[in-house]
Enzyme design. Structure first.
Site, short mmCIF file in Angstrom:
data_model
loop_
_atom_site.label_atom_id
_atom_site.label_comp_id
_atom_site.label_asym_id
_atom_site.label_seq_id
_atom_site.Cartn_x
_atom_site.Cartn_y
_atom_site.Cartn_z
N ARG A 45 0.81 -1.21 0.00
CA ARG A 45 0.00 0.00 0.00
C ARG A 45 0.84 1.26 0.00
NH1 ARG A 45 -4.28 -0.10 4.58
NH2 ARG A 45 -2.35 -0.47 5.73
N LEU A 75 -4.72 -4.26 0.00
CA LEU A 75 -5.12 -5.64 -0.26
C LEU A 75 -6.16 -6.15 0.73
CD1 LEU A 75 -1.57 -7.07 -1.02
CD2 LEU A 75 -3.30 -6.27 -2.65
N TYR A 169 -3.99 -11.59 17.43
CA TYR A 169 -3.03 -11.94 16.38
C TYR A 169 -3.03 -13.43 16.04
CZ TYR A 169 1.57 -12.37 14.09
OH TYR A 169 2.59 -12.66 13.21
N LYS A 173 -3.41 -16.28 12.48
CA LYS A 173 -2.33 -17.15 12.03
C LYS A 173 -2.75 -18.62 12.03
CE LYS A 173 0.36 -13.79 11.19
NZ LYS A 173 0.62 -13.45 9.78
N ILE A 202 11.04 -12.13 14.13
CA ILE A 202 11.83 -11.53 13.06
C ILE A 202 12.06 -10.07 13.43
CG2 ILE A 202 11.94 -10.94 10.61
CD1 ILE A 202 10.02 -13.24 10.06
#
Length: 321
Positions: A45, A75, A169, A173, A202
């Protein structure tokens, strides 16, 4: 009367074992133009970030004729995801991508009792629907064009389990895993392979952002997590796709969770998965016990936190006699 049945069972197990070994030895690796020099299109975006990504790709260009492009689309709807995929195809001579990597996602950790309808819906939008709409666009186009390829989801190790702080969250997933399991089966009809990645921490800009709202107890539980840099995560993801793994794990702990919760999912390696599963059945029980102990030890601090936030009802009901 028992011996013949036992012999049949043993013969079947041996045949299954030999078939699995043969499949591992004969598996052909996916080779995106020798790993280097592939055409790459990125959809996101934010145009400023896209420009930076394009500059990084140009710096890593391998051949003069590589097609490196970016497209700015939101998206979070099926229509815009479809338009984005069509734009990427049109920019590549009308050809569907050989592989579609769905990496979008965001996390805003917090306590479930402090969530509301908007935050929970946003968690599913950011973590599930953005990838689901893109996968839908990719599946439709590749099936219509009779174009074999790959769809690669990015979940999280929290798609195998979850801990305190990730109520907005982890459900997304886990949902991605459910979608990937379904599509791995269904898209066999169109020669489209499906993979799903379950990384741990990460050290990305998103990780820095999520730590701003992450509860202290969650940070404490995660303090022993070594984590990885984005480049390292990308390399492990690519390696898993090249090896043909359906579930792709990034580290030892991820492999323990993967093997211990595999269900009917295909094994990456029958022998090593047996070892991982055995270790996981013992080690993860102790790990969970330690996590629970940390949470219970945090109860007094948590109650003080909620008191300062004026969370509790002002009038406390007494116990009736």
């Amino acid at each position: 009367m028992v011996a013949p049945a036992l012999s049949t069972t043993v013969a079947f197990d041996i045949l299954t074992f030999i078939t699995a070994i043969w499949a591992m030895l004969s598996r052909k690796k996916w080779d995106p133009r020798g790993e280097k020099g592939a055409d790459v299109s990125i959809v996101a975006r934010n145009e400023e970030r896209l420009q930076k990504a394009l500059e990084q790709m140009e710096n890593a260009r391998q051949t003069p004729n590589q097609v490196l492009k970016t497209y700015s689309f939101a998206l979070n709807h099926a229509s815009s995801s479809s338009a984005a995929f069509d734009a990427a195809c049109n920019g590549n001579g009308g050809k569907c991508p050989d592989a579609v990597f769905l990496c979008a996602g965001a996390s805003r950790p917090g306590f479930f009792v402090e969530e509301d309808e908007a935050s929970l819906r946003q968690g599913m939008d950011n973590g599930y629907w953005v990838q689901a709409w893109s996968a839908l666009a990719a599946a439709k186009r590749t099936a219509k064009d009779r174009s074999p390829g790959k769809i690669v989801f990015v979940s999280s190790v929290l798609g195998y389990m979850s801990i305190i702080g990730y109520s907005s969250y982890s459900p997304a997933k886990h949902a991605l895993r459910g979608l990937a399991e379904t599509l791995r089966s269904e898209l066999l009809l169109y020669s489209v392979a499906v993979h799903i990645f379950f990384p741990g921490t990460i050290y990305s800009p998103g990780y820095i952002e999520e730590n701003k709202s992450k509860p202290k107890i969650t940070l404490k539980i995660e303090e022993s997590d070594e984590g990885m840099q984005p480049d390292e995560a990308a390399q492990r993801l690519l390696h898993g796709v090249q090896e043909g793994h359906f579930h792709i794990s990034a580290d030892f702990l991820g492999n323990l969770f993967r093997s211990s919760t595999s269900g009917a999912s295909p094994h990456n390696n029958v022998l090593t998965d047996i070892v991982y599963s055995f270790i996981g059945r013992i080690g993860l029980a102790f790990w969970r016990r330690g996590v629970d102990a940390s949470i219970l030890g945090h109860r007094a601090e948590h109650e003080d936190y909620l008191t300062r936030k004026r969370f509790f009802n002002s009038k406390v009901m007494g116990t009736s006699q």
